[in-house]
Structure formats: structure tokens, C-alpha cells
Design a protein around this motif. Sequence first.
Motif, PDB file in Angstrom:
ATOM      1  N   ASP A   1       0.896  -1.292   0.098  1.00 35.73           N
ATOM      2  CA  ASP A   1       0.161   0.090   0.122  1.00 35.73           C
ATOM      3  C   ASP A   1       0.713   1.184  -0.014  1.00 35.73           C
ATOM      4  OD1 ASP A   1       0.599   0.408   2.601  1.00 35.73           O
ATOM      5  OD2 ASP A   1      -1.529   0.770   3.222  1.00 35.73           O
TER       6      ASP A   1
ATOM      7  N   THR B   1       0.889   4.162   1.996  1.00 35.38           N
ATOM      8  CA  THR B   1       1.572   4.734   3.082  1.00 35.38           C
ATOM      9  C   THR B   1       2.781   3.609   3.477  1.00 35.38           C
ATOM     10  OG1 THR B   1      -0.080   3.392   4.507  1.00 35.38           O
ATOM     11  CG2 THR B   1      -0.620   5.754   4.282  1.00 35.38           C
ATOM     12  N   GLY B   2       2.499   2.428   3.499  1.00 36.63           N
ATOM     13  CA  GLY B   2       3.507   1.464   3.715  1.00 36.63           C
ATOM     14  C   GLY B   2       4.708   1.746   2.870  1.00 36.63           C
TER      15      GLY B   2
ATOM     16  N   ASP C   1       6.473   4.787   3.958  1.00 38.21           N
ATOM     17  CA  ASP C   1       7.204   4.259   5.590  1.00 38.21           C
ATOM     18  C   ASP C   1       8.592   3.619   5.278  1.00 38.21           C
ATOM     19  OD1 ASP C   1       7.959   3.260   7.856  1.00 38.21           O
ATOM     20  OD2 ASP C   1       5.980   1.982   7.917  1.00 38.21           O
TER      21      ASP C   1
ATOM     22  N   ARG D   1      -2.961  -4.429  -0.754  1.00 38.64           N
ATOM     23  CA  ARG D   1      -3.172  -5.302   0.301  1.00 38.64           C
ATOM     24  C   ARG D   1      -4.226  -5.970   0.501  1.00 38.64           C
ATOM     25  NH1 ARG D   1      -1.516  -1.745   5.368  1.00 38.64           N
ATOM     26  NH2 ARG D   1       0.343  -2.109   4.149  1.00 38.64           N
TER      27      ARG D   1
ATOM     28  N   LYS E   1       7.273  -5.395   1.087  1.00 35.60           N
ATOM     29  CA  LYS E   1       6.661  -4.685   2.581  1.00 35.60           C
ATOM     30  C   LYS E   1       5.234  -4.943   2.606  1.00 35.60           C
ATOM     31  CE  LYS E   1       6.157  -0.978   5.338  1.00 35.60           C
ATOM     32  NZ  LYS E   1       4.468  -1.346   5.434  1.00 35.60           N
ATOM     33  N   TYR E   2       4.811  -5.489   3.811  1.00 35.78           N
ATOM     34  CA  TYR E   2       3.345  -5.212   4.114  1.00 35.78           C
ATOM     35  C   TYR E   2       3.387  -4.490   5.784  1.00 35.78           C
ATOM     36  CZ  TYR E   2       5.542  -9.393   5.990  1.00 35.78           C
ATOM     37  OH  TYR E   2       6.567 -10.333   6.442  1.00 35.78           O
ATOM     38  N   CYS E   3       1.946  -4.652   6.160  1.00 32.98           N
ATOM     39  CA  CYS E   3       1.849  -3.600   7.159  1.00 32.98           C
ATOM     40  C   CYS E   3       2.750  -4.168   8.540  1.00 32.98           C
ATOM     41  CB  CYS E   3       0.516  -3.409   7.549  1.00 32.98           C
ATOM     42  SG  CYS E   3      -0.011  -2.317   8.582  1.00 32.98           S
ATOM     43  N   SER E   4       3.023  -3.335   9.346  1.00 28.29           N
ATOM     44  CA  SER E   4       3.542  -3.656  10.574  1.00 28.29           C
ATOM     45  C   SER E   4       2.601  -4.217  11.542  1.00 28.29           C
ATOM     46  CB  SER E   4       4.206  -2.377  11.457  1.00 28.29           C
ATOM     47  OG  SER E   4       3.304  -1.613  11.735  1.00 28.29           O
TER      48      SER E   4
ATOM     49  N   ARG F   1       5.651  -1.568  17.295  1.00 34.58           N
ATOM     50  CA  ARG F   1       5.309  -3.081  16.611  1.00 34.58           C
ATOM     51  C   ARG F   1       6.487  -3.708  16.909  1.00 34.58           C
ATOM     52  NH1 ARG F   1       1.919   1.381  15.009  1.00 34.58           N
ATOM     53  NH2 ARG F   1       0.167   0.623  13.566  1.00 34.58           N
TER      54      ARG F   1
ATOM     55  N   GLY G   1      -3.972   3.971   4.850  1.00 33.41           N
ATOM     56  CA  GLY G   1      -3.394   3.466   3.555  1.00 33.41           C
ATOM     57  C   GLY G   1      -4.117   3.416   2.232  1.00 33.41           C
TER      58      GLY G   1
ATOM     59  N   SER H   1      -0.100   6.462   7.715  1.00 29.84           N
ATOM     60  CA  SER H   1      -0.602   5.238   7.978  1.00 29.84           C
ATOM     61  C   SER H   1      -1.516   5.465   9.283  1.00 29.84           C
ATOM     62  CB  SER H   1       0.328   4.061   8.569  1.00 29.84           C
ATOM     63  OG  SER H   1       1.233   3.619   7.344  1.00 29.84           O
TER      64      SER H   1
ATOM     65  N   PHE I   1      -0.271   5.855  12.629  1.00 32.36           N
ATOM     66  CA  PHE I   1       0.865   6.503  13.014  1.00 32.36           C
ATOM     67  C   PHE I   1       0.708   7.755  13.358  1.00 32.36           C
ATOM     68  CE2 PHE I   1       4.004   3.780   9.981  1.00 32.36           C
ATOM     69  CZ  PHE I   1       3.775   2.886  10.689  1.00 32.36           C
TER      70      PHE I   1
END
Length: 428
Positions: A9, A11-12, A15, A57, A86-89, A126, A362, A408, A411
Motif C-alpha cells: 500500500d 503509506t507503507g 514508510d 493489500r 513490504k506489508y503492514c507492521s 510494533r 493506507g 498510516s 501512525f
Amino acid sequence: MLIGVIADDFTGASDIANTLSKGVAPEGGLLTAQYCGVPATSANSDIQAGVIALKSRTSPVNDAISESLAALDWLLSQGCSQIIFKYCSTFDSTPTGNIGPVAEALAIAMDENNVLVCPAFPGAGRTVYQGHLFVHDRLLNESGMQHHPLTPMTDPDIRRWLQKQTAWRVSHLPVGELHEGRFAPRSISSDTQTTEKTFLVADAISDNDLIALGAAFQGARLLTGGSGIAMGLPRNFFKKGLPQPTKSTVLSNMGDGAILAGSCSGATRQQIEAHAENHPVLDIDVPSVLSGSLDSAALVEFFTKHRQDAPLVYSSSAPEIVAQIQEDYGVARVAEALEQLFAETATKLIDLGFTRIVVAGGETSGSVAKALCHHSSVEAMHIGIEIDPGVPILHLDTSKPICLALKSGNFGARNFFKKALDMMKGTA
Ligand SMILES: Nc1ncnc2c1ncn2[C@@H]1O[C@H](COP(=O)(O)OP(=O)(O)OP(=O)(O)O)[C@@H](O)[C@H]1O
Ligand SMILES: O=C(O)[C@@H](O)C(=O)CO
């Protein structure tokens, strides 16, 4: 290009672009660009890390796989020797979600049998311990993420959740072993490689753990995780003699700012509340959007009226209200209508001379950033300074300055929105 990232996504993507661009002291990071989808042209030759932002996502598995493989092809064609998925934390996905299948497809394409899985991002609270994901001091499924409108996370055991999405073996790299130095640099991909296709869920409870993982996995062609997993990677290239890049993204003559919030996450809702104390805000009535009686023209009118005062428009609501709307109209229909509304509004704002746009969420950021990139005919965004952990200022590669911040959902500090607009003006 040395490191390529496929982010599920937007925002990811910003990040992890921020993490790669910052790196760690003393060497710092790589010259990094973020792309809106798979670019049609080649990257500028000075770019060392390229992050492709997808909006996959919550896509069906086959769509997510084909988009991710297309992104992989482009990144490899730019010269990348290391790829990160990269995926979400907070490991946002469903039991039938696409993290496992996409990671498998990328691993097969890259001929990797042992693939790291580590969503940890301690800077945003996280951490992964004993295979379980924590958000600050709460287990994931008690953190509010169990109420997420699209990907409710009801199990904190990442090994168990991932195993629902994959036929590969899922094993565990305990943090104790990392602390005992049992993962000597470079050892992971050579010594512990097995031919059995395996996802290695790694614990990480501090930045130092992530930096140690980055060193241990320097030989890995594919890694997967949250943005934290990129922390230790630029250093591997500097150690091999890569010169430090020159970075320059300057803020000047910035126009008015606007804030669009589609995230229903706890942190965003608190940030909206804080912003509303001193700034004009407009709460979107979702049924009116769905009936067509509330459209982007109304939002633009509000923004224009308050253009000097950091105006904010939001659809964000409490979990029970979101659940009711979704039951009445359908999850996808509501999400689509709101995302389109925000995207249309943002492009109209740019035409009206707004140049600082802050977006929360996101999926929401994905639609807005895609629309703005398309509208301005740009593919690349350059990474500027960090506003709060995981949220940099993005500079659109256009002749007239346009800045974006893609936050995100969970965040940012309570005063994030005002801080972001001020920093984009160069006054904070
Ligand atoms: N009031 C609402 N009712 C139902 N759905 C909503 C409402 N407001 C927003 N949504 C939808 O919920 C989704 C929120 O997802 P989004 O990714 O934007 O935020 P988030 O999940 O909090 O952020 P992140 O993915 O960065 O954690 C979007 O698709 C948005 O359109
Ligand atoms: O990893 C995170 O938490 C964020 O970068 C993100 O992906 C949220 O959408």
C-alpha cells in the motif's frame, strides 16, 4: 538501483522509503524514490532504492500476485540485487489474504527457499516476540486492530496467521538466538538454508534487533516485512564501498494545505479530535456520499472557504458505526465510494493551487496518491524529511512544487496534522 521494494500500500511504501532514505547512523541511507505503481519508464540513474507502491493489500490473491510480479520484473530490470516485499507492521491481511501467496510467488521467481518474515517496527510500537505481534504493550488482537474495517486482526500469532495463507512451512527465529549471536552475518542464507520451502518468522523487539537481522540477511535476495526490516540493509552496501549519496529536496513557495482522513484507526480518530480543537473540520456523512447527494464539489467548497486555516475533512468513524454502514451498503461499495471521493477532491484542490496535501489511511492514501500522480503525469516521488516515525514528506517530481504526506492509520503523534502541514511549508 540496489534495493527494490514492492509495497502493498501507499503509506507503507512511504514508510519504508523513509527508512531506506534515513538508514542508520553514521552512514545514513540511500537515495530513494517512491513510484505510483509499476513505472512505464526507467528510473533516474542516481536512484539507489526504488519503492513501488501498489494498492494490493486487500486485492484478490491472483491480482496481488500478478501486480507484485510485474513490480519485481521492473525492479530487477533496474539492477536491484535485493528485493523487499513490504506489508503492514500489523500484518494487515485476512486468513485468505495475499501476504503468504505473494511472498511465495516472489520467492519462486527469485529462487529463494528460506524467506524472512518480520513485521516489527519498534519506532511505531510494533514488536515481535515469541512469534507474536505486539502494538506497544498490547497483543495485536487487543490493540484495536481486531476492529479494522477491511482486515480485522484477531490472532496475534504471526506464525499461525501466515500458515493459514500458505502451504510452505512456517518456522520461528527466536530473539534469544539473535541476541546470543547465533545468526552471524551472512550465515542465514548459506548455513541455515534448507531446501524445504520455509518462511522464517523472526522476533525483533528493538531497532538493534532489526539492524542485526539486516546484517544477518545481507545475502538474501528476498526479504519480507514491515519497514523496520530495511533499517540494517543500506549499511551492507556502504560497507562494500558505496559512496554516500547527495540528497536535496527543498521546500519553497508552498501553497495552501488540506487534510483528508479516511482512516478509522484509533490514532487517526484522536488526531482528528485534536485538530478539531483549533481548526475547521468537516465530518462526511457516508450515506449521503452513497446516495450521490454529497460529492467532491461540497468538500472543495469547504476547503476553499477555509484554505488558510489547515482545514480537514474526514469520513473516519467509530468501529460500531463503520460496521453498521458496511452491513447496510457492503464493505467494498463504501470503501470505493469514499476513496473515489477523496481522490477527486485532492485533484481538484491541486488545480485550485493547494500544494500541501496530507492523507490519513493506507487505502485512502493509495487512491489519492494515484490520482495526483496521474493528474500531474508523474511516476516518481522523492523522499523528504520525516514528520513522525514512518511518515516522510513526499515531493512529487513536477515543475510546480507539490508535497504529500501519506500517514498510516495508526501512525503519528496527536498533533500530526498541523505539524505535517507546517513542516511542508518549511515553518516547523
Ligand atoms: N465511515 C466509514 N464507514 C465505512 N468505511 C469507511 C469509513 N471511513 C472510511 N472507510 C473506509 O475504510 C477504509 C480505511 O482504510 P485505510 O487503509 O484508508 O485506513 P487504515 O486502515 O486506518 O490505514 P492503514 O492501512 O494505513 O492502517 C477505507 O477503504 C475507507 O474508505
Ligand atoms: O507498516 C506499517 O504499519 C505501515 O507502513 C503500513 O503499511 C500501514 O498501512
